[in-house]
Write an enzyme that holds these catalytic residues in place. Structure first.
Site, PDB file in Angstrom:
ATOM      1  N   SER A  49       0.829  -1.205   0.000  1.00 15.82           N
ATOM      2  CA  SER A  49       0.000   0.000   0.000  1.00 15.82           C
ATOM      3  C   SER A  49       0.865   1.256   0.000  1.00 15.82           C
ATOM      4  O   SER A  49       0.526   2.251  -0.638  1.00 15.82           O
ATOM      5  CB  SER A  49      -0.958   0.001   1.193  1.00 15.82           C
ATOM      6  OG  SER A  49      -0.251  -0.093   2.412  1.00 15.82           O
ATOM      7  N   GLU A  50       2.000   1.227   0.719  1.00 15.49           N
ATOM      8  CA  GLU A  50       2.964   2.331   0.672  1.00 15.49           C
ATOM      9  C   GLU A  50       4.389   1.821   0.823  1.00 15.49           C
ATOM     10  O   GLU A  50       4.628   0.784   1.454  1.00 15.49           O
ATOM     11  CB  GLU A  50       2.698   3.374   1.766  1.00 15.49           C
ATOM     12  CG  GLU A  50       1.517   4.292   1.518  1.00 15.49           C
ATOM     13  CD  GLU A  50       0.278   3.846   2.250  1.00 15.49           C
ATOM     14  OE1 GLU A  50      -0.799   4.409   1.996  1.00 15.49           O
ATOM     15  OE2 GLU A  50       0.376   2.901   3.047  1.00 15.49           O
ATOM     16  N   THR A  51       5.300   2.576   0.243  1.00 14.84           N
ATOM     17  CA  THR A  51       6.740   2.365   0.400  1.00 14.84           C
ATOM     18  C   THR A  51       7.361   3.704   0.779  1.00 14.84           C
ATOM     19  O   THR A  51       7.009   4.745   0.211  1.00 14.84           O
ATOM     20  CB  THR A  51       7.371   1.845  -0.901  1.00 14.84           C
ATOM     21  OG1 THR A  51       6.798   0.571  -1.224  1.00 14.84           O
ATOM     22  CG2 THR A  51       8.881   1.687  -0.767  1.00 14.84           C
ATOM     23  N   PHE A  73       5.367   6.786  -0.984  1.00 14.83           N
ATOM     24  CA  PHE A  73       4.782   6.467  -2.288  1.00 14.83           C
ATOM     25  C   PHE A  73       3.790   5.321  -2.181  1.00 14.83           C
ATOM     26  O   PHE A  73       4.062   4.301  -1.548  1.00 14.83           O
ATOM     27  CB  PHE A  73       5.885   6.062  -3.275  1.00 14.83           C
ATOM     28  CG  PHE A  73       6.602   7.218  -3.909  1.00 14.83           C
ATOM     29  CD1 PHE A  73       6.341   7.582  -5.225  1.00 14.83           C
ATOM     30  CD2 PHE A  73       7.539   7.949  -3.197  1.00 14.83           C
ATOM     31  CE1 PHE A  73       7.003   8.653  -5.810  1.00 14.83           C
ATOM     32  CE2 PHE A  73       8.205   9.012  -3.775  1.00 14.83           C
ATOM     33  CZ  PHE A  73       7.941   9.372  -5.086  1.00 14.83           C
ATOM     34  N   HIS A  84       0.338   4.819   8.390  1.00 24.33           N
ATOM     35  CA  HIS A  84       1.075   3.592   8.680  1.00 24.33           C
ATOM     36  C   HIS A  84       2.527   3.683   8.236  1.00 24.33           C
ATOM     37  O   HIS A  84       3.423   3.180   8.931  1.00 24.33           O
ATOM     38  CB  HIS A  84       0.300   2.369   8.128  1.00 24.33           C
ATOM     39  CG  HIS A  84       0.954   1.584   7.053  1.00 24.33           C
ATOM     40  ND1 HIS A  84       0.706   1.837   5.720  1.00 24.33           N
ATOM     41  CD2 HIS A  84       1.812   0.539   7.101  1.00 24.33           C
ATOM     42  CE1 HIS A  84       1.398   0.971   4.993  1.00 24.33           C
ATOM     43  NE2 HIS A  84       2.076   0.172   5.795  1.00 24.33           N
TER      44      HIS A  84
END
Length: 317
Positions: A49-51, A73, A84
């Site tokens: 979902s995100e990096t 991102f 998160h």
């Protein structure tokens, strides 16, 4: 020229491996020049979902050893802030003495409670309650994007559209029971943000955050604790933990539903995915001279557990 980057993955809002919400964290060495396109390519490769990309600093030339700049991102775009990734990165970096994360939305002070083992972050906020709901433009909505169950559909049409910061907006859909919560699913948003969101706020990420009130209690000192179960839906995915949505929901409820000036929200998300996440949000509100309530402080808290580490190849320019 940098050809490889170090990375770790964490499960956030949990201490149990393979629960919570996975997060990728990639180290950018001092002086490295990685383009936006390359970062986006790496985020798509992780397919989480995100990096997060952490800008490392040369220890011998670190003007602010307690701060680190980060970029967040999704697989499709950069975000100014997300909960998160902030909590996961804060957990990961606090052992290095990092006490502040610099995001596109602003600086985020972090703190660690050794007693509870929870890292919390003072979340940047610029809250805005949109003047319209989906029901105001019902005739123009993509009907198939609303839930077929009438009770859920009615809740979606009446849901407040609330921004925690300019660029992060959520439809806060209140449901009466866990049975209805179990029936929601990912799906296309019923309209473009510009069709329903107020001018100046419509350039935004937007998603649906469903919630059920589980219970509320007052301590002997008068402090209120509110327990909630939630699910967050985007067009194609369900997120197992969404800190920004949790902060938006907690801020909205603190402003609109409760009279206390300090409220603790304990939010459980991801149960239906088999990835239970435990999110803590503390909201402080104040009353201005005009008599209106405003959010004074939002603290997002949670734990995290490292799962993997390694190196990745830098994508070609």
């Amino acid at each position: 020229m940098v050809t490889h980057l170090k990375f770790v993955t964490l499960d956030v809002f949990t201490t149990t491996p393979f629960k919570g919400n996975p997060l990728g964290i990639v180290h950018l060495p001092p002086g490295s020049h990685i383009s936006q396109t390359q970062k986006q390519t790496i985020a798509r490769e992780f397919n989480l979902s995100e990096t997060v990309f952490v800008h490392d600093v040369d220890p011998s030339n670190d003007s602010d050893p307690h701060s680190r700049r980060i970029d967040i991102f999704m697989t499709s775009r950069e975000l100014p802030f997300a909960g998160h990734p902030t909590i996961g990165t804060a957990n990961y970096l606090h052992v290095q003495g990092i006490k502040k994360l610099i995001t596109k939305a602003g600086p985020i002070p972090i703190r660690f409670s050794s007693e509870e083992g929870i890292v919390s972050a003072a979340i940047p906020h610029d809250t805005h309650l949109n003047s319209r709901v989906f029901g105001d433009i019902e005739s123009t909505l993509r009907v198939a994007s609303l839930h077929p169950t009438s009770e859920i559909r009615s809740a979606e049409l009446e849901a407040p559209l609330f921004s925690i910061v300019n660029g992060m907006t959520f439809a806060l859909v209140c449901l009466p029971c866990l049975d209805l919560l179990s029936k929601v699913s990912p799906g296309a948003f019923p309209c473009a943000p510009r069709d329903v969101i107020d001018a100046g706020w419509s350039e935004t990420f937007i998603a649906r955050y469903y919630y059920v009130l589980i219970g509320t209690s007052l301590s002997g000192s008068g402090a209120r604790t509110v327990k909630l179960r939630t699910r967050m839906m985007e067009e194609r995915i369900e997120d197992s933990a969404t800190g920004s949505a949790a902060c938006a929901l907690a801020s909205f409820l603190a402003l609109r539903e409760y009279s206390e000036t300090q409220i603790l929200f304990e939010i459980t998300q991801g149960v239906e995915l088999g990835r239970r996440s435990d999110i803590v949000v503390e909201v402080r509100v104040e009353v201005g001279e005009d008599g209106k309530k405003r959010v004074k402080e939002v603290q997002l808290g949670g734990k995290a557990r490292q799962i993997m580490e390694g190196t990745l190849v830098v994508p070609p320019v």
